[in-house]
Design a protein around this motif. Structure first.
Motif, PDB file in Angstrom:
ATOM      1  N   ALA A 143       0.807  -1.222   0.000  1.00  0.00           N
ATOM      2  CA  ALA A 143       0.000   0.000   0.000  1.00  0.00           C
ATOM      3  C   ALA A 143       0.838   1.269   0.000  1.00  0.00           C
ATOM      4  N   CYS A 144       2.049   1.193   0.558  1.00  0.00           N
ATOM      5  CA  CYS A 144       2.836   2.422   0.679  1.00  0.00           C
ATOM      6  C   CYS A 144       4.090   2.421  -0.188  1.00  0.00           C
ATOM      7  N   SER A 145       4.131   1.550  -1.190  1.00  0.00           N
ATOM      8  CA  SER A 145       5.298   1.489  -2.063  1.00  0.00           C
ATOM      9  C   SER A 145       4.908   1.734  -3.508  1.00  0.00           C
ATOM     10  N   THR A 146       5.844   2.335  -4.260  1.00  0.00           N
ATOM     11  CA  THR A 146       5.638   2.506  -5.698  1.00  0.00           C
ATOM     12  C   THR A 146       6.069   1.261  -6.461  1.00  0.00           C
ATOM     13  N   GLN A 147       6.691   0.288  -5.769  1.00  0.00           N
ATOM     14  CA  GLN A 147       7.091  -0.969  -6.395  1.00  0.00           C
ATOM     15  C   GLN A 147       5.921  -1.939  -6.461  1.00  0.00           C
ATOM     16  N   ASP A 148       6.101  -3.011  -7.205  1.00  0.00           N
ATOM     17  CA  ASP A 148       5.057  -4.004  -7.353  1.00  0.00           C
ATOM     18  C   ASP A 148       5.166  -5.060  -6.255  1.00  0.00           C
ATOM     19  N   PHE A 149       5.005  -4.648  -4.996  1.00  0.00           N
ATOM     20  CA  PHE A 149       5.019  -5.621  -3.912  1.00  0.00           C
ATOM     21  C   PHE A 149       3.738  -6.445  -3.896  1.00  0.00           C
ATOM     22  N   ARG A 150       2.679  -5.952  -4.533  1.00  0.00           N
ATOM     23  CA  ARG A 150       1.469  -6.762  -4.643  1.00  0.00           C
ATOM     24  C   ARG A 150       1.791  -8.066  -5.372  1.00  0.00           C
ATOM     25  N   GLY A 151       2.559  -7.950  -6.443  1.00  0.00           N
ATOM     26  CA  GLY A 151       2.930  -9.140  -7.188  1.00  0.00           C
ATOM     27  C   GLY A 151       3.994  -9.951  -6.484  1.00  0.00           C
ATOM     28  N   SER A 152       5.121  -9.317  -6.175  1.00  0.00           N
ATOM     29  CA  SER A 152       6.280 -10.070  -5.680  1.00  0.00           C
ATOM     30  C   SER A 152       6.107 -10.574  -4.257  1.00  0.00           C
ATOM     31  N   LEU A 153       5.228  -9.951  -3.468  1.00  0.00           N
ATOM     32  CA  LEU A 153       4.981 -10.433  -2.112  1.00  0.00           C
ATOM     33  C   LEU A 153       3.649 -11.170  -2.014  1.00  0.00           C
ATOM     34  N   ILE A 154       2.539 -10.450  -2.196  1.00  0.00           N
ATOM     35  CA  ILE A 154       1.223 -11.071  -2.032  1.00  0.00           C
ATOM     36  C   ILE A 154       1.019 -12.173  -3.068  1.00  0.00           C
ATOM     37  N   GLY A 155       1.558 -11.963  -4.269  1.00  0.00           N
ATOM     38  CA  GLY A 155       1.431 -12.962  -5.316  1.00  0.00           C
ATOM     39  C   GLY A 155       2.555 -13.977  -5.335  1.00  0.00           C
ATOM     40  N   ASP A 156       3.465 -13.903  -4.369  1.00  0.00           N
ATOM     41  CA  ASP A 156       4.607 -14.821  -4.403  1.00  0.00           C
ATOM     42  C   ASP A 156       5.175 -15.055  -3.001  1.00  0.00           C
TER      43      ASP A 156
END
Length: 339
Positions: free
Chosen positions: A257-270
């Motif tokens: 939520a607070c990053s401009t990186q794709d942590f949705r993919g690399s963390l939540i999705g992986d």
């Protein structure tokens, strides 16, 4: 045996190239002549071309046939469609490198094998890999194109230290934070399970699938059998550095939520998901395969290499400042709640 590797000099493929040379394969590397010096004194032959320039690649390859073609840099369906046009009828086996991140998220069962459904609503990268697999298997079923799908998970080599949360410039800034005692962001509470595979072990499994008639038409994952928590992984890194770890736990949803990186993919999705890989299929296809590099052994090699090679110590000050802001924001939140 004659092999063509498209790419052939990356984290995964460099170890494969080295092993093929050691085993006496006739090796061709199609890329933009990167890391040529690493192959001095070997029989490897370079075909200098950007594979995305299909017309040039077709011209350079027109009189050549191969036992195996493996593409390490195909990420979207258009690229494997191009490979089909280039190599249909010119190879006995085409290997596509997919990704274990393509497996079902959230997982219905933390134990993963090749029968685990492919579905990742969180990461476009993974959905593109799924689409690549679907196209190639369609070509296998309908046209007899001799495809093998390989699914790596988190594979690393000596040139960088693998971590969970890092910036766009690699992991060095995380290693530096550990070295100087700054808080190190760990997603969740650090107890989810993860598997990291040294590229030399991955190469043994991959080369065992090359020229293997039983692997055609199959999807195969290649990982270590060693599973660790992220707390254990970061502690191994700190131990290799000879310093105390200062972990700071943050939910993956907050990081996204607070990053401009794709942590949705690399963390939540992986990486936020607990995964344990069942490599039974690989071991049936490649009898005797065993991943022999424990993570603590591999990490020590990586840490030593990075510390001895300043060119691998790439600063990421933007990521460093962002980490400090996350730490400050959550510490302030705790203070507010406790007032």
């Amino acid at each position: 045996m004659r092999a063509l590797l498209i790419g052939g000099t990356g984290t995964i493929s460099m170890a494969i190239s080295r092993l093929l040379i050691e085993q006496g394969w006739e090796l061709y590397l199609l890329n933009r002549a990167t890391r040529v010096n690493d192959f001095e004194g070997t029989n490897a032959k370079f075909i200098t071309c950007d594979i995305n320039n299909e017309d040039k690649a077709k011209e350079l390859l027109k009189d050549m046939k191969f036992d195996v073609v493996a593409d390490f840099i195909a990420f979207v369906p258009e690229q494997v469609e191009r490979d089909y046009r280039l190599f249909n009828g010119k190879t006995k086996q085409y290997i596509c490198i997919s990704s274990a991140s393509a497996y079902q998220k959230p997982l219905a069962n933390y134990i993963i094998n090749e029968g685990t459904p492919l579905s990742n609503p969180y990461w476009q990268y993974s959905r593109d890999k799924i689409a690549c697999e679907e196209y190639l298997m369609k070509m296998y079923r309908e046209e007899g194109f001799p495809v093998t799908i390989v699914r790596p998970s988190h594979t690393y080599d000596e040139r960088s230290v693998p971590v969970g949360v890092h910036g766009t410039k690699g992991s060095w800034q995380v290693i530096k934070r550990i070295l100087i005692g700054k808080p190190v962001l760990i997603h969740g509470d650090g107890t989810s399970l993860w598997t990291m595979t040294h590229n030399s072990d991955f190469a043994k499994g991959f080369v065992g699938l090359m020229g293997n008639a039983h692997a055609v038409g199959e999807a195969v994952q290649i990982t270590s059998d060693e599973t660790l928590t992220w707390n254990q992984i970061y502690q191994i890194i700190a131990d290799a550095l000879g310093v105390k770890l200062n972990p700071f736990y943050v939910s993956s949803a907050f990081l996204d939520a607070c990053s401009t990186q794709d942590f949705r993919g690399s963390l939540i999705g992986d990486k936020a998901n607990s995964v344990v890989f069942d490599n039974s299929k690989l071991k049936r296809l490649v009898p005797g395969f065993t991943a022999t590099t424990r993570l603590d052994q591999g990490i020590r090699k990586s840490v030593k290499y990075v510390l001895e090679h300043p060119e691998r110590q790439i600063e990421d000050l933007e990521f460093d400042k962002w980490c400090d802001k996350v730490v400050e924001a959550l510490n302030n939140a705790v203070e507010q709640v406790n007032k």
